[in-house]
Design a protein around this motif. Structure first.
Motif, PDB file in Angstrom:
ATOM      1  N   ILE A   8       0.852  -1.208   0.000  1.00  3.39           N
ATOM      2  CA  ILE A   8       0.000   0.000   0.000  1.00  3.39           C
ATOM      3  C   ILE A   8       0.880   1.249   0.000  1.00  3.39           C
ATOM      4  CG2 ILE A   8      -1.616   1.343   1.422  1.00  3.39           C
ATOM      5  CD1 ILE A   8      -2.854  -1.436   2.232  1.00  3.39           C
ATOM      6  N   GLU A   9       1.948   1.222   0.843  1.00  2.88           N
ATOM      7  CA  GLU A   9       2.825   2.397   0.929  1.00  2.88           C
ATOM      8  C   GLU A   9       3.666   2.555  -0.333  1.00  2.88           C
ATOM      9  OE1 GLU A   9       4.978   2.127   4.656  1.00  2.88           O
ATOM     10  OE2 GLU A   9       3.060   2.056   5.741  1.00  2.88           O
ATOM     11  N   HIS A  10       4.272   1.455  -0.779  1.00  3.20           N
ATOM     12  CA  HIS A  10       5.186   1.543  -1.928  1.00  3.20           C
ATOM     13  C   HIS A  10       4.462   1.954  -3.209  1.00  3.20           C
ATOM     14  CE1 HIS A  10       8.836   0.792  -4.156  1.00  3.20           C
ATOM     15  NE2 HIS A  10       8.087   0.156  -5.053  1.00  3.20           N
ATOM     16  N   LEU A  11       3.274   1.385  -3.425  1.00  2.00           N
ATOM     17  CA  LEU A  11       2.537   1.682  -4.664  1.00  2.00           C
ATOM     18  C   LEU A  11       1.581   2.871  -4.495  1.00  2.00           C
ATOM     19  CD1 LEU A  11       1.691  -1.932  -5.938  1.00  2.00           C
ATOM     20  CD2 LEU A  11       3.626  -0.461  -6.564  1.00  2.00           C
ATOM     21  N   GLU A  12       1.556   3.439  -3.290  1.00  2.00           N
ATOM     22  CA  GLU A  12       0.722   4.623  -2.991  1.00  2.00           C
ATOM     23  C   GLU A  12      -0.754   4.361  -3.321  1.00  2.00           C
ATOM     24  OE1 GLU A  12       2.914   7.503  -5.330  1.00  2.00           O
ATOM     25  OE2 GLU A  12       4.075   8.056  -3.570  1.00  2.00           O
ATOM     26  N   GLU A  24      -4.676   4.148  -9.961  1.00  2.00           N
ATOM     27  CA  GLU A  24      -4.674   4.101 -11.433  1.00  2.00           C
ATOM     28  C   GLU A  24      -3.235   4.240 -11.901  1.00  2.00           C
ATOM     29  OE1 GLU A  24      -7.993   5.756 -13.823  1.00  2.00           O
ATOM     30  OE2 GLU A  24      -6.416   7.014 -14.676  1.00  2.00           O
ATOM     31  N   THR A  25      -2.785   3.305 -12.739  1.00  2.00           N
ATOM     32  CA  THR A  25      -1.395   3.290 -13.202  1.00  2.00           C
ATOM     33  C   THR A  25      -1.254   3.760 -14.632  1.00  2.00           C
ATOM     34  OG1 THR A  25      -1.720   0.979 -13.784  1.00  2.00           O
ATOM     35  CG2 THR A  25      -0.670   1.431 -11.663  1.00  2.00           C
ATOM     36  N   PHE A  26      -2.347   3.732 -15.367  1.00  2.00           N
ATOM     37  CA  PHE A  26      -2.279   4.118 -16.784  1.00  2.00           C
ATOM     38  C   PHE A  26      -3.631   4.590 -17.273  1.00  2.00           C
ATOM     39  CE2 PHE A  26      -2.813   3.187 -21.308  1.00  2.00           C
ATOM     40  CZ  PHE A  26      -1.775   3.948 -21.827  1.00  2.00           C
ATOM     41  N   ARG A  27      -3.600   5.628 -18.099  1.00  2.00           N
ATOM     42  CA  ARG A  27      -4.805   6.074 -18.802  1.00  2.00           C
ATOM     43  C   ARG A  27      -4.356   6.546 -20.181  1.00  2.00           C
ATOM     44  NH1 ARG A  27     -10.130   7.307 -17.962  1.00  2.00           N
ATOM     45  NH2 ARG A  27      -9.930   6.435 -15.868  1.00  2.00           N
ATOM     46  N   SER A  28      -4.935   5.999 -21.239  1.00  2.00           N
ATOM     47  CA  SER A  28      -4.559   6.395 -22.605  1.00  2.00           C
ATOM     48  C   SER A  28      -4.773   7.877 -22.803  1.00  2.00           C
ATOM     49  CB  SER A  28      -5.450   5.698 -23.637  1.00  2.00           C
ATOM     50  OG  SER A  28      -5.368   4.338 -23.522  1.00  2.00           O
ATOM     51  N   GLU A  29      -3.923   8.469 -23.611  1.00  2.00           N
ATOM     52  CA  GLU A  29      -4.127   9.889 -23.918  1.00  2.00           C
ATOM     53  C   GLU A  29      -5.313  10.076 -24.863  1.00  2.00           C
ATOM     54  OE1 GLU A  29      -0.415  11.585 -25.170  1.00  2.00           O
ATOM     55  OE2 GLU A  29       0.503  11.018 -23.249  1.00  2.00           O
ATOM     56  N   ILE A  51      -5.408  -0.290 -13.343  1.00  2.00           N
ATOM     57  CA  ILE A  51      -5.153  -0.027 -11.916  1.00  2.00           C
ATOM     58  C   ILE A  51      -4.403  -1.196 -11.280  1.00  2.00           C
ATOM     59  CG2 ILE A  51      -7.146   1.460 -11.481  1.00  2.00           C
ATOM     60  CD1 ILE A  51      -8.578  -1.005 -10.205  1.00  2.00           C
ATOM     61  N   TYR A  52      -3.707  -0.886 -10.172  1.00  3.88           N
ATOM     62  CA  TYR A  52      -3.351  -1.909  -9.187  1.00  3.88           C
ATOM     63  C   TYR A  52      -4.548  -2.003  -8.258  1.00  3.88           C
ATOM     64  CZ  TYR A  52       1.670  -1.289 -10.183  1.00  3.88           C
ATOM     65  OH  TYR A  52       2.901  -1.217 -10.761  1.00  3.88           O
TER      66      TYR A  52
END
Ligand code: GUN
Length: 166
Positions: A8-12, A24-29, A51-52
């Protein structure tokens, strides 16, 4: 070995309204217009997003549905049990994990429009997965199940609905 708190801490990660923690780790432009998406969507959406998602054994992800197909990928911790009631009312439970001898699968797709909920398997401390959707996620496409409505619609699945709704 990583604990849930380390991750939880490392991946915020932050609390998710359905239960568990996410980022959320990615969102297409690029995005798809409402007219291209059709009646189902209330506005434009990104091409895709990811997302993670981390779930701990003291919680569960309550039954909800989204419009998009959602791809689950197992990353760390125990297998996660994904409970699905599909659009025909058929119930299934899939163990998403890497214990192949226990019938687990590392990747799984929940079809759009299905009700689904999840919980960590076997009283283990946590599961970390990735969830990817296309078109990209938008809370306007997300619906948390109302327990009485779900029970009325699917009385044959009473036990799992009572356990995995709030
Ligand atoms: N972004 C915020 N919540 C979610 C979710 O439940 N699934 C996916 N794929 N993305 C999200």
């Amino acid at each position: 070995m990583n604990t849930a708190q380390d991750i939880i801490e490392h991946l915020e990660l932050i609390p998710h309204p359905e239960g568990g923690f996410y980022k959320e780790t990615f969102r297409s432009e690029g995005s798809i217009s409402k007219s291209e998406l059709g009646e189902d969507y209330s506005g434009e959406r990104s091409y895709s997003s990811a997302i993670y998602f981390l779930l701990t054994s003291d919680s569960f992800s309550a039954f909800h549905r989204i419009k998009q197909d959602e791809f689950w990928h197992h990353y760390d911790g125990a297998a996660i049990n994904v409970h699905v009631i599909d659009s025909n009312g058929i119930y299934s439970c899939t163990r998403v994990g890497k214990g192949f001898k226990n019938g687990e699968v590392p990747q799984f797709v929940v079809k759009g429009g299905s009700w689904f909920a999840s919980e960590v398997s076997d009283n283990s401390p946590f599961s970390l997965v990735g969830c990817t959707v296309s078109p990209g996620f938008d809370f306007n496409d997300f619906e948390l199940a109302k327990r009485p409505v779900l029970i009325e619609t699917y009385p044959e699945h009473l036990d799992v609905i009572l356990r995995l709704t709030r």
